[in-house]
Design a protein around this motif. Sequence first.
Motif, PDB file in Angstrom:
ATOM      1  N   GLU A  78       0.731  -1.877   0.053  1.00 23.95           N
ATOM      2  CA  GLU A  78      -0.300   0.124   0.310  1.00 23.95           C
ATOM      3  C   GLU A  78       1.292   1.134   0.002  1.00 23.95           C
ATOM      4  OE1 GLU A  78      -3.687   2.387   2.253  1.00 23.95           O
ATOM      5  OE2 GLU A  78      -2.821  -0.008   2.767  1.00 23.95           O
ATOM      6  N   VAL A  79       0.390   2.477  -0.632  1.00 18.94           N
ATOM      7  CA  VAL A  79       1.278   3.930  -0.776  1.00 18.94           C
ATOM      8  C   VAL A  79       0.477   4.657  -0.132  1.00 18.94           C
ATOM      9  CG1 VAL A  79       1.868   5.481  -2.247  1.00 18.94           C
ATOM     10  CG2 VAL A  79       1.935   2.993  -3.043  1.00 18.94           C
ATOM     11  N   LYS A  80       0.570   5.578   0.894  1.00 18.56           N
ATOM     12  CA  LYS A  80      -0.267   6.118   1.498  1.00 18.56           C
ATOM     13  C   LYS A  80       0.578   7.294   2.309  1.00 18.56           C
ATOM     14  CE  LYS A  80      -3.583   5.356   5.453  1.00 18.56           C
ATOM     15  NZ  LYS A  80      -3.684   4.332   7.038  1.00 18.56           N
ATOM     16  N   GLU A  81       0.037   8.219   2.699  1.00 21.83           N
ATOM     17  CA  GLU A  81       0.659   9.924   3.459  1.00 21.83           C
ATOM     18  C   GLU A  81       1.026   9.578   5.479  1.00 21.83           C
ATOM     19  OE1 GLU A  81      -1.035  12.810   1.847  1.00 21.83           O
ATOM     20  OE2 GLU A  81       0.597  12.847   0.280  1.00 21.83           O
ATOM     21  N   TYR A  82       1.365   8.122   5.601  1.00 24.74           N
ATOM     22  CA  TYR A  82       1.043   8.461   6.859  1.00 24.74           C
ATOM     23  C   TYR A  82       2.544   8.780   7.751  1.00 24.74           C
ATOM     24  CZ  TYR A  82       4.648   4.212   6.807  1.00 24.74           C
ATOM     25  OH  TYR A  82       5.762   3.587   6.599  1.00 24.74           O
ATOM     26  N   VAL A  83       2.110   8.629   9.181  1.00 24.14           N
ATOM     27  CA  VAL A  83       3.236   8.790  10.352  1.00 24.14           C
ATOM     28  C   VAL A  83       2.855   7.504  11.453  1.00 24.14           C
ATOM     29  CG1 VAL A  83       3.706  11.021   9.623  1.00 24.14           C
ATOM     30  CG2 VAL A  83       1.868  10.288  12.011  1.00 24.14           C
ATOM     31  N   LEU A  84       3.121   6.786  11.816  1.00 29.35           N
ATOM     32  CA  LEU A  84       3.673   5.956  12.543  1.00 29.35           C
ATOM     33  C   LEU A  84       3.355   6.483  14.142  1.00 29.35           C
ATOM     34  CD1 LEU A  84       6.758   3.826  12.442  1.00 29.35           C
ATOM     35  CD2 LEU A  84       4.861   3.076  10.924  1.00 29.35           C
ATOM     36  N   PRO A  85       1.923   5.615  14.281  1.00 28.38           N
ATOM     37  CA  PRO A  85       1.458   5.751  15.379  1.00 28.38           C
ATOM     38  C   PRO A  85       2.072   5.783  16.897  1.00 28.38           C
ATOM     39  CG  PRO A  85       0.462   3.243  14.690  1.00 28.38           C
ATOM     40  CD  PRO A  85       1.609   4.615  13.563  1.00 28.38           C
ATOM     41  N   SER A  86       1.981   6.318  17.506  1.00 31.29           N
ATOM     42  CA  SER A  86       2.720   5.879  19.116  1.00 31.29           C
ATOM     43  C   SER A  86       1.962   4.747  19.795  1.00 31.29           C
ATOM     44  CB  SER A  86       2.252   7.496  20.145  1.00 31.29           C
ATOM     45  OG  SER A  86       2.533   9.200  19.304  1.00 31.29           O
ATOM     46  N   PHE A  87       1.474   4.552  20.013  1.00 30.17           N
ATOM     47  CA  PHE A  87      -0.162   3.720  20.713  1.00 30.17           C
ATOM     48  C   PHE A  87      -0.735   2.906  18.974  1.00 30.17           C
ATOM     49  CE2 PHE A  87      -1.786   6.593  22.311  1.00 30.17           C
ATOM     50  CZ  PHE A  87      -3.259   6.566  22.113  1.00 30.17           C
ATOM     51  N   SER A  88      -1.143   1.402  19.469  1.00 34.58           N
ATOM     52  CA  SER A  88      -2.340   1.152  19.375  1.00 34.58           C
ATOM     53  C   SER A  88      -4.113   0.056  19.513  1.00 34.58           C
ATOM     54  CB  SER A  88      -1.136  -0.675  18.605  1.00 34.58           C
ATOM     55  OG  SER A  88      -1.329  -1.238  19.501  1.00 34.58           O
ATOM     56  N   ILE A  89      -4.603   0.778  18.748  1.00 31.05           N
ATOM     57  CA  ILE A  89      -5.205   0.094  19.231  1.00 31.05           C
ATOM     58  C   ILE A  89      -6.499  -0.747  18.997  1.00 31.05           C
ATOM     59  CG2 ILE A  89      -8.353   1.538  20.198  1.00 31.05           C
ATOM     60  CD1 ILE A  89      -7.199   3.894  19.797  1.00 31.05           C
ATOM     61  N   LEU A  90      -6.667  -2.114  19.145  1.00 32.96           N
ATOM     62  CA  LEU A  90      -7.080  -3.479  19.576  1.00 32.96           C
ATOM     63  C   LEU A  90      -8.507  -3.483  19.891  1.00 32.96           C
ATOM     64  CD1 LEU A  90      -4.091  -5.814  19.576  1.00 32.96           C
ATOM     65  CD2 LEU A  90      -5.369  -4.246  17.534  1.00 32.96           C
ATOM     66  N   MET A  91      -9.407  -3.814  18.876  1.00 32.45           N
ATOM     67  CA  MET A  91     -10.572  -4.599  19.322  1.00 32.45           C
ATOM     68  C   MET A  91     -10.491  -6.103  19.150  1.00 32.45           C
ATOM     69  SD  MET A  91     -14.277  -4.013  16.951  1.00 32.45           S
ATOM     70  CE  MET A  91     -15.887  -5.750  17.247  1.00 32.45           C
ATOM     71  N   ASN A  92     -11.120  -6.582  21.147  1.00 31.80           N
ATOM     72  CA  ASN A  92     -11.896  -8.511  20.507  1.00 31.80           C
ATOM     73  C   ASN A  92     -12.224  -8.795  20.546  1.00 31.80           C
ATOM     74  OD1 ASN A  92     -10.076 -10.768  20.547  1.00 31.80           O
ATOM     75  ND2 ASN A  92      -9.767 -10.482  22.988  1.00 31.80           N
ATOM     76  N   PRO A  93     -13.342  -8.478  19.854  1.00 37.24           N
ATOM     77  CA  PRO A  93     -14.790  -9.306  19.491  1.00 37.24           C
ATOM     78  C   PRO A  93     -14.664 -10.919  20.433  1.00 37.24           C
ATOM     79  CG  PRO A  93     -14.117  -9.621  17.349  1.00 37.24           C
ATOM     80  CD  PRO A  93     -13.009  -8.847  17.730  1.00 37.24           C
ATOM     81  N   GLN A  94     -15.887 -11.191  21.060  1.00 35.16           N
ATOM     82  CA  GLN A  94     -15.908 -12.335  21.826  1.00 35.16           C
ATOM     83  C   GLN A  94     -15.691 -13.463  20.208  1.00 35.16           C
ATOM     84  OE1 GLN A  94     -19.512 -11.422  23.473  1.00 35.16           O
ATOM     85  NE2 GLN A  94     -20.319 -13.419  22.574  1.00 35.16           N
ATOM     86  N   THR A  95     -16.673 -12.680  19.545  1.00 36.57           N
ATOM     87  CA  THR A  95     -16.627 -14.199  17.933  1.00 36.57           C
ATOM     88  C   THR A  95     -16.404 -12.667  16.317  1.00 36.57           C
ATOM     89  OG1 THR A  95     -19.107 -13.361  17.941  1.00 36.57           O
ATOM     90  CG2 THR A  95     -18.354 -15.845  18.845  1.00 36.57           C
ATOM     91  N   ASN A  96     -16.629 -13.567  15.908  1.00 33.30           N
ATOM     92  CA  ASN A  96     -15.942 -12.427  14.443  1.00 33.30           C
ATOM     93  C   ASN A  96     -17.417 -12.076  13.803  1.00 33.30           C
ATOM     94  OD1 ASN A  96     -13.500 -11.466  14.870  1.00 33.30           O
ATOM     95  ND2 ASN A  96     -12.919 -13.064  13.121  1.00 33.30           N
ATOM     96  N   TYR A  97     -18.790 -12.356  14.551  1.00 32.16           N
ATOM     97  CA  TYR A  97     -19.895 -12.568  14.127  1.00 32.16           C
ATOM     98  C   TYR A  97     -20.980 -12.342  14.699  1.00 32.16           C
ATOM     99  CZ  TYR A  97     -19.984 -17.162  15.879  1.00 32.16           C
ATOM    100  OH  TYR A  97     -19.864 -18.537  17.132  1.00 32.16           O
ATOM    101  N   ILE A  98     -21.669 -11.570  14.900  1.00 32.01           N
ATOM    102  CA  ILE A  98     -23.409 -11.932  15.693  1.00 32.01           C
ATOM    103  C   ILE A  98     -24.417 -12.399  14.974  1.00 32.01           C
ATOM    104  CG2 ILE A  98     -24.603  -9.970  16.196  1.00 32.01           C
ATOM    105  CD1 ILE A  98     -22.812  -7.619  16.393  1.00 32.01           C
ATOM    106  N   SER A  99     -24.882 -13.202  15.684  1.00 25.82           N
ATOM    107  CA  SER A  99     -26.116 -14.343  15.868  1.00 25.82           C
ATOM    108  C   SER A  99     -27.544 -13.959  16.396  1.00 25.82           C
ATOM    109  CB  SER A  99     -25.539 -15.746  15.283  1.00 25.82           C
ATOM    110  OG  SER A  99     -26.462 -16.506  15.273  1.00 25.82           O
ATOM    111  N   HIS A 100     -28.008 -14.823  16.656  1.00 15.68           N
ATOM    112  CA  HIS A 100     -29.598 -15.157  17.714  1.00 15.68           C
ATOM    113  C   HIS A 100     -29.282 -14.753  18.950  1.00 15.68           C
ATOM    114  CE1 HIS A 100     -32.755 -14.957  15.166  1.00 15.68           C
ATOM    115  NE2 HIS A 100     -31.908 -15.768  14.275  1.00 15.68           N
ATOM    116  N   SER A 101     -27.610 -16.039  19.128  1.00 13.20           N
ATOM    117  CA  SER A 101     -27.005 -15.952  20.933  1.00 13.20           C
ATOM    118  C   SER A 101     -26.305 -14.440  20.698  1.00 13.20           C
ATOM    119  CB  SER A 101     -25.994 -17.015  20.602  1.00 13.20           C
ATOM    120  OG  SER A 101     -26.712 -18.154  20.265  1.00 13.20           O
ATOM    121  N   GLN A 102     -25.352 -13.822  19.578  1.00 13.77           N
ATOM    122  CA  GLN A 102     -24.786 -12.287  20.995  1.00 13.77           C
ATOM    123  C   GLN A 102     -26.112 -11.478  20.027  1.00 13.77           C
ATOM    124  OE1 GLN A 102     -24.278 -14.206  18.255  1.00 13.77           O
ATOM    125  NE2 GLN A 102     -22.591 -15.347  19.348  1.00 13.77           N
ATOM    126  N   PHE A 103     -27.161 -11.599  19.303  1.00 13.06           N
ATOM    127  CA  PHE A 103     -27.928  -9.830  19.455  1.00 13.06           C
ATOM    128  C   PHE A 103     -28.306  -9.121  20.838  1.00 13.06           C
ATOM    129  CE2 PHE A 103     -31.315  -7.597  17.542  1.00 13.06           C
ATOM    130  CZ  PHE A 103     -30.223  -7.134  16.337  1.00 13.06           C
TER     131      PHE A 103
END
Length: 743
Positions: A230-255
């Motif tokens: 990828e070619v992008k005009e960027y600067v490196l971040p100071s810290f990372s933000i992560l999202m860790n879901p219990q599952t990568n889907y939402i079905s009836h059990s998670q709705f």
Amino acid sequence: RRPRLFIIIIIIIIIIIIIIITPKVMTPHVSLSFLITAPLSVCLDATETVFVQLFGFTSEVNVYVFLKTSMAPDQRELSKDSLRLNSQNNFQGVAKIRVRKIIKLDLKNKDLNHVILHVQSEGINRHLSIPVSRSNGFLFIQTDKPLYTPHQKVRVRAFSMNQELRPANRSVFLTFKVSVMGPKCIFDVNNGIPSMQNPFTIPIKPKLGIWTIEASYVDDFTTKAKTDFEVKEYVLPSFSILMNPQTNYISHSQFSQFNFKISGRYLHGAPVAEGEVLTCLGRPPAHTGLVSFSQLSPTGELDVSVNMQEVLQKHDGPRDLDSLVGSYLYVAVLLQEDTGGITQEAEFATVKFVRSPYRLSLISTPPFIKPGLPYNIQVSAVDSDLSMFSTRRRASWCHCQQISQRFSLVALFESADPSLPAQSQASLTLEAVAYHSPNQRYLYINTPLYGYSLKVGQYANIQVFTAAPSFLNIKTFVSSVDGTQNLNFLVTSAMVPSIRLLVYYILHGEGTAELVADSVWMDIKDKCVNGLQTTVAFQQRPYKPKENIQLDVRTNQGSIVALSAVDSAVFTLRPNYRDPVSTVLRHIELSDLGCGGGGGKDGADVFRLAGLTFMTNANAQPASSGTFSIQASQSSACVTGDMFNNGGLFDTSGQLSVSESLPDSLTTWVVKTVSMSPEGMCVADPVEVSVNLPLSVDVPLPYQVVRGEQLELKGSVYNQTRTEHTIDPSCRSSNSVEFHIVA
């Protein structure tokens, strides 16, 4: 890989079952049968194997194997080998044939799309047309990182292996492509040696976005590989933000209650303790929705639980799961330091709304049944967000003790999750057809259960079932009353990453000869091909910028070792980037000429699905699929970073110590190692090196500024010691820039 795989199937693994008929039904004469097997296609400039086996012969036989352009008088002989078959080698042997590159002119003019396999001996004169493939070997592309700014240099390595998985000394042609400009080509003058020379410079004002690199051989072969950056005009971040879901889907059990965790961590590893978090949840394309303010824990984490019904109340669109199936949950996070001045944001759209949280699929279950023999069905239930190779995979096993005399079998499988309504249960239908045998002879290989993988150095124990009419007296290589045989063979490194186990026999003596067969695909667990090993180790301790670090690399072969590293901050800017270097074995698997999990509708179809063609006098002809398509093996392996400047390339006879100075950056470096030896390519597990200081300052700068522009820069001072310090910040600037510090 195909020639070696072919040898494994024919020599090491094939078990010949000899049928002896009782005198009451035996014909007065002794039947002489033969079976000649070869790959479904032959590769240009690759050694292919032809297996010849004779049945009923008692005296020595000389067999001649030819590869020709045609059977016409003016044909051209391309390759030739001879075999001497006798009782000492059980009247079986392997001939080697090769379509040399000297016929490349014919291939370029497409005058030679097929070759003729011709086998002659006393009593045998058979020929067969086989397609020619110009795809030979594997290419793996390696860039020094996956993300660049305009006017940076892209350094590329091209690893090249031939069909036997040995280094291919071939020149490689690299093509850089972007949608708005013509291709830029680079000739690899290093003749396939992975040296990262001749970097490609990105223009000053390029098209931002994803660029691709295509690698191909200069001539002779159609093998290609592709990767992207990828070619992008960027600067490196100071810290990372992560999202860790219990599952990568939402079905009836998670709705009604969907849980996920937000974490903030500085690139050198320390948590963003007690940072202030603003979270916005919604669904595309509106992106607006439920907004909440929270604070990270002292460990830099935040647990979030939401009711999707409440989130969707903020939208004018659909508000039930069925209307949302296929779309994604949008999550935006704004994180600000509790006492510092740095703020960063991140967006996530990786959680998918699905009707069922499961996907059902078959494992090593050929869709062919054998009347009178058992039939094992293995079904896996995989979470909808995960691949077939995930560790979060459950399997169910169904054993049919004996298939009745039927022509087909239809089985329906459904998940049985009590928390889901009926319409959200996953389902799978298996339609299996009966194997056709004119003499009612059947073989069945009982596949290992899910979770059982063959390992190099261990013995495999495979059960084979046989069935025949009761009036026949069948004797096999192992005495068996119930028609079962146990096959034991040593799993070797030459079998990595997979094999096809083929079991067959030729029935003769009843007046109607028949080729009876069964096969199965089997996975072989190992990290590298040909028994190669590569490991990287270093002293685990805190490191400081500009400090020397020593990496100890060990290989079990004399190798060229390519070391590379990347700032882990780059991965926060390309969160969906997946390093394909770890899937080298998967790409090699693509060279398998076979199809499916094994089996076939008859003996000829078994050979076809195992990637083989054949000639025999046992009343069988090679199965035809109508049209034969040869697809080039395409693979890419993009290792990121530099070690730590232009990437390191070292020659080692087994052990290598590399001392490097760490860059002046507080971050975590991901170091990866690829070795190339005469026996092939091996990728080591990556290691991480954390660089930090007890006292540090971080002032994020914009990617660019305009002359005369006034802007405010906010930064933070970090004290990771137990002692309180008084800090007096200062800065120096050029004559054209003026700074005013506000503490």
